[in-house]
Design a protein around this motif. Structure first.
Motif, PDB file in Angstrom:
ATOM      1  N   GLU A  75      46.678  66.282  37.951  1.00  0.00           N
ATOM      2  CA  GLU A  75      46.008  65.927  39.198  1.00  0.00           C
ATOM      3  C   GLU A  75      45.823  67.158  40.073  1.00  0.00           C
ATOM      4  O   GLU A  75      46.738  67.961  40.222  1.00  0.00           O
ATOM      5  N   TYR A  76      44.639  67.269  40.655  1.00  0.00           N
ATOM      6  CA  TYR A  76      44.293  68.363  41.562  1.00  0.00           C
ATOM      7  C   TYR A  76      43.771  67.772  42.860  1.00  0.00           C
ATOM      8  O   TYR A  76      43.273  66.645  42.889  1.00  0.00           O
ATOM      9  N   THR A  77      43.855  68.548  43.934  1.00  0.00           N
ATOM     10  CA  THR A  77      43.351  68.126  45.233  1.00  0.00           C
ATOM     11  C   THR A  77      42.356  69.161  45.747  1.00  0.00           C
ATOM     12  O   THR A  77      42.649  70.353  45.739  1.00  0.00           O
ATOM     13  N   VAL A  78      41.205  68.679  46.163  1.00  0.00           N
ATOM     14  CA  VAL A  78      40.200  69.514  46.806  1.00  0.00           C
ATOM     15  C   VAL A  78      40.179  69.139  48.276  1.00  0.00           C
ATOM     16  O   VAL A  78      40.190  67.956  48.626  1.00  0.00           O
ATOM     17  N   SER A  79      40.166  70.144  49.139  1.00  0.00           N
ATOM     18  CA  SER A  79      40.002  69.876  50.561  1.00  0.00           C
ATOM     19  C   SER A  79      38.836  70.697  51.085  1.00  0.00           C
ATOM     20  O   SER A  79      38.649  71.851  50.696  1.00  0.00           O
ATOM     21  N   VAL A  80      38.038  70.066  51.928  1.00  0.00           N
ATOM     22  CA  VAL A  80      36.917  70.726  52.583  1.00  0.00           C
ATOM     23  C   VAL A  80      37.168  70.641  54.082  1.00  0.00           C
ATOM     24  O   VAL A  80      37.358  69.555  54.623  1.00  0.00           O
ATOM     25  N   THR A  81      37.189  71.802  54.730  1.00  0.00           N
ATOM     26  CA  THR A  81      37.386  71.873  56.170  1.00  0.00           C
ATOM     27  C   THR A  81      36.119  72.437  56.796  1.00  0.00           C
ATOM     28  O   THR A  81      35.614  73.466  56.351  1.00  0.00           O
ATOM     29  N   ALA A  82      35.618  71.747  57.800  1.00  0.00           N
ATOM     30  CA  ALA A  82      34.433  72.197  58.520  1.00  0.00           C
ATOM     31  C   ALA A  82      34.819  72.487  59.965  1.00  0.00           C
ATOM     32  O   ALA A  82      35.462  71.668  60.622  1.00  0.00           O
ATOM     33  N   ARG A  83      34.430  73.693  60.406  1.00  0.00           N
ATOM     34  CA  ARG A  83      34.679  74.067  61.802  1.00  0.00           C
ATOM     35  C   ARG A  83      33.330  74.303  62.465  1.00  0.00           C
ATOM     36  O   ARG A  83      32.607  75.241  62.124  1.00  0.00           O
ATOM     37  N   ASP A  84      32.985  73.405  63.386  1.00  0.00           N
ATOM     38  CA  ASP A  84      31.747  73.537  64.157  1.00  0.00           C
ATOM     39  C   ASP A  84      32.025  74.544  65.264  1.00  0.00           C
ATOM     40  O   ASP A  84      32.717  74.252  66.238  1.00  0.00           O
ATOM     41  N   LYS A  85      31.507  75.754  65.092  1.00  0.00           N
ATOM     42  CA  LYS A  85      31.783  76.826  66.046  1.00  0.00           C
ATOM     43  C   LYS A  85      31.165  76.557  67.416  1.00  0.00           C
ATOM     44  O   LYS A  85      31.681  77.018  68.420  1.00  0.00           O
ATOM     45  N   LEU A  86      30.061  75.820  67.455  1.00  0.00           N
ATOM     46  CA  LEU A  86      29.399  75.530  68.727  1.00  0.00           C
ATOM     47  C   LEU A  86      30.117  74.437  69.509  1.00  0.00           C
ATOM     48  O   LEU A  86      30.185  74.494  70.732  1.00  0.00           O
ATOM     49  N   ALA A  87      30.643  73.439  68.813  1.00  0.00           N
ATOM     50  CA  ALA A  87      31.360  72.337  69.475  1.00  0.00           C
ATOM     51  C   ALA A  87      32.849  72.628  69.594  1.00  0.00           C
ATOM     52  O   ALA A  87      33.569  71.901  70.276  1.00  0.00           O
ATOM     53  N   ASN A  88      33.319  73.673  68.891  1.00  0.00           N
ATOM     54  CA  ASN A  88      34.737  74.023  68.854  1.00  0.00           C
ATOM     55  C   ASN A  88      35.568  72.840  68.349  1.00  0.00           C
ATOM     56  O   ASN A  88      36.594  72.495  68.925  1.00  0.00           O
ATOM     57  N   GLU A  89      35.100  72.224  67.250  1.00  0.00           N
ATOM     58  CA  GLU A  89      35.792  71.091  66.634  1.00  0.00           C
ATOM     59  C   GLU A  89      35.954  71.353  65.143  1.00  0.00           C
ATOM     60  O   GLU A  89      35.118  72.018  64.520  1.00  0.00           O
ATOM     61  N   THR A  90      37.016  70.790  64.562  1.00  0.00           N
ATOM     62  CA  THR A  90      37.311  70.966  63.144  1.00  0.00           C
ATOM     63  C   THR A  90      37.652  69.613  62.535  1.00  0.00           C
ATOM     64  O   THR A  90      38.309  68.792  63.176  1.00  0.00           O
ATOM     65  N   THR A  91      37.227  69.413  61.287  1.00  0.00           N
ATOM     66  CA  THR A  91      37.578  68.207  60.544  1.00  0.00           C
ATOM     67  C   THR A  91      37.798  68.583  59.081  1.00  0.00           C
ATOM     68  O   THR A  91      37.265  69.576  58.599  1.00  0.00           O
ATOM     69  N   THR A  92      38.596  67.767  58.393  1.00  0.00           N
ATOM     70  CA  THR A  92      38.926  68.023  56.991  1.00  0.00           C
ATOM     71  C   THR A  92      38.896  66.711  56.222  1.00  0.00           C
ATOM     72  O   THR A  92      39.277  65.666  56.747  1.00  0.00           O
ATOM     73  N   PHE A  93      38.435  66.785  54.965  1.00  0.00           N
ATOM     74  CA  PHE A  93      38.618  65.647  54.067  1.00  0.00           C
ATOM     75  C   PHE A  93      39.185  66.166  52.761  1.00  0.00           C
ATOM     76  O   PHE A  93      38.996  67.324  52.397  1.00  0.00           O
ATOM     77  N   THR A  94      39.920  65.303  52.075  1.00  0.00           N
ATOM     78  CA  THR A  94      40.513  65.672  50.791  1.00  0.00           C
ATOM     79  C   THR A  94      40.142  64.638  49.741  1.00  0.00           C
ATOM     80  O   THR A  94      39.902  63.471  50.056  1.00  0.00           O
ATOM     81  N   LYS A  95      40.117  65.103  48.519  1.00  0.00           N
ATOM     82  CA  LYS A  95      39.802  64.229  47.380  1.00  0.00           C
ATOM     83  C   LYS A  95      40.660  64.685  46.210  1.00  0.00           C
ATOM     84  O   LYS A  95      40.793  65.872  45.946  1.00  0.00           O
ATOM     85  N   THR A  96      41.270  63.737  45.515  1.00  0.00           N
ATOM     86  CA  THR A  96      42.044  64.081  44.323  1.00  0.00           C
ATOM     87  C   THR A  96      41.246  63.695  43.082  1.00  0.00           C
ATOM     88  O   THR A  96      40.439  62.767  43.113  1.00  0.00           O
ATOM     89  N   PHE A  97      41.452  64.444  42.033  1.00  0.00           N
ATOM     90  CA  PHE A  97      40.818  64.156  40.755  1.00  0.00           C
ATOM     91  C   PHE A  97      41.690  64.714  39.645  1.00  0.00           C
ATOM     92  O   PHE A  97      42.599  65.500  39.897  1.00  0.00           O
ATOM     93  N   ASN A  98      41.416  64.289  38.429  1.00  0.00           N
ATOM     94  CA  ASN A  98      42.217  64.724  37.277  1.00  0.00           C
ATOM     95  C   ASN A  98      41.420  65.662  36.389  1.00  0.00           C
ATOM     96  O   ASN A  98      40.224  65.461  36.176  1.00  0.00           O
ATOM     97  N   ILE A  99      42.111  66.654  35.888  1.00  0.00           N
ATOM     98  CA  ILE A  99      41.566  67.512  34.849  1.00  0.00           C
ATOM     99  C   ILE A  99      42.238  67.107  33.564  1.00  0.00           C
ATOM    100  O   ILE A  99      43.473  67.024  33.495  1.00  0.00           O
ATOM    101  N   LYS A 100      41.420  66.828  32.564  1.00  0.00           N
ATOM    102  CA  LYS A 100      41.934  66.379  31.271  1.00  0.00           C
ATOM    103  C   LYS A 100      41.940  67.520  30.270  1.00  0.00           C
ATOM    104  O   LYS A 100      41.161  68.456  30.383  1.00  0.00           O
ATOM    105  N   ALA A 101      42.799  67.402  29.286  1.00  0.00           N
ATOM    106  CA  ALA A 101      42.877  68.411  28.235  1.00  0.00           C
ATOM    107  C   ALA A 101      41.690  68.269  27.295  1.00  0.00           C
ATOM    108  O   ALA A 101      41.201  67.158  27.067  1.00  0.00           O
ATOM    109  N   LEU A 102      41.231  69.382  26.760  1.00  0.00           N
ATOM    110  CA  LEU A 102      40.181  69.329  25.750  1.00  0.00           C
ATOM    111  C   LEU A 102      40.746  68.694  24.504  1.00  0.00           C
ATOM    112  O   LEU A 102      41.883  68.964  24.103  1.00  0.00           O
ATOM    113  N   GLU A 103      39.990  67.836  23.881  1.00  0.00           N
ATOM    114  CA  GLU A 103      40.471  67.162  22.673  1.00  0.00           C
ATOM    115  C   GLU A 103      39.607  67.541  21.493  1.00  0.00           C
ATOM    116  O   GLU A 103      38.452  67.802  21.603  1.00  0.00           O
TER     117      GLU A 103
END
Length: 103
Positions: A75-103
């Motif tokens: 299992e891996y986690t990706v996070s994306v953080t956006a910082r709106d420099k004009l509004a001086n606001e930040t938000t983040t979302f995360t998503k988990t997904f699996n990497i499988k072995a090659l078969e």
């Protein structure tokens, strides 16, 4: 996902501010973690300066990366953080997904 797959994340930022020319100024950071307590395996930073001539306060964007050929399965986690420099606001979302072995 499997090693050498491309993983895409599409999202939309809402409530963004624009400058006097109608452009956004958003800094977007993508991080990939196998273990959130460890250093990020991937860390990219980019700027989104999109024109919104009709207003609306929202802009669509995306990130993607290629899974390493020698990626450890699990299992891996990706996070994306956006910082709106004009509004001086930040938000983040995360998503988990699996990497499988090659078969």
């Amino acid at each position: 996902a499997y090693p050498m797959d491309e993983v895409f994340f599409r999202y939309q930022f809402a409530g963004v501010k624009v400058d006097t020319n109608g452009k956004t100024d958003i800094e977007v950071t993508l991080q990939l973690h196998k273990d959130p307590k460890e250093k990020a395996l991937l860390n990219t930073v980019g700027t989104l300066k999109a024109a919104l001539p009709l207003g609306g306060g929202s802009v669509a964007s995306f990130n993607f990366f290629t899974v390493a050929q020698n990626a450890i399965p699990g299992e891996y986690t990706v996070s994306v953080t956006a910082r709106d420099k004009l509004a001086n606001e930040t938000t983040t979302f995360t998503k988990t997904f699996n990497i499988k072995a090659l078969e």
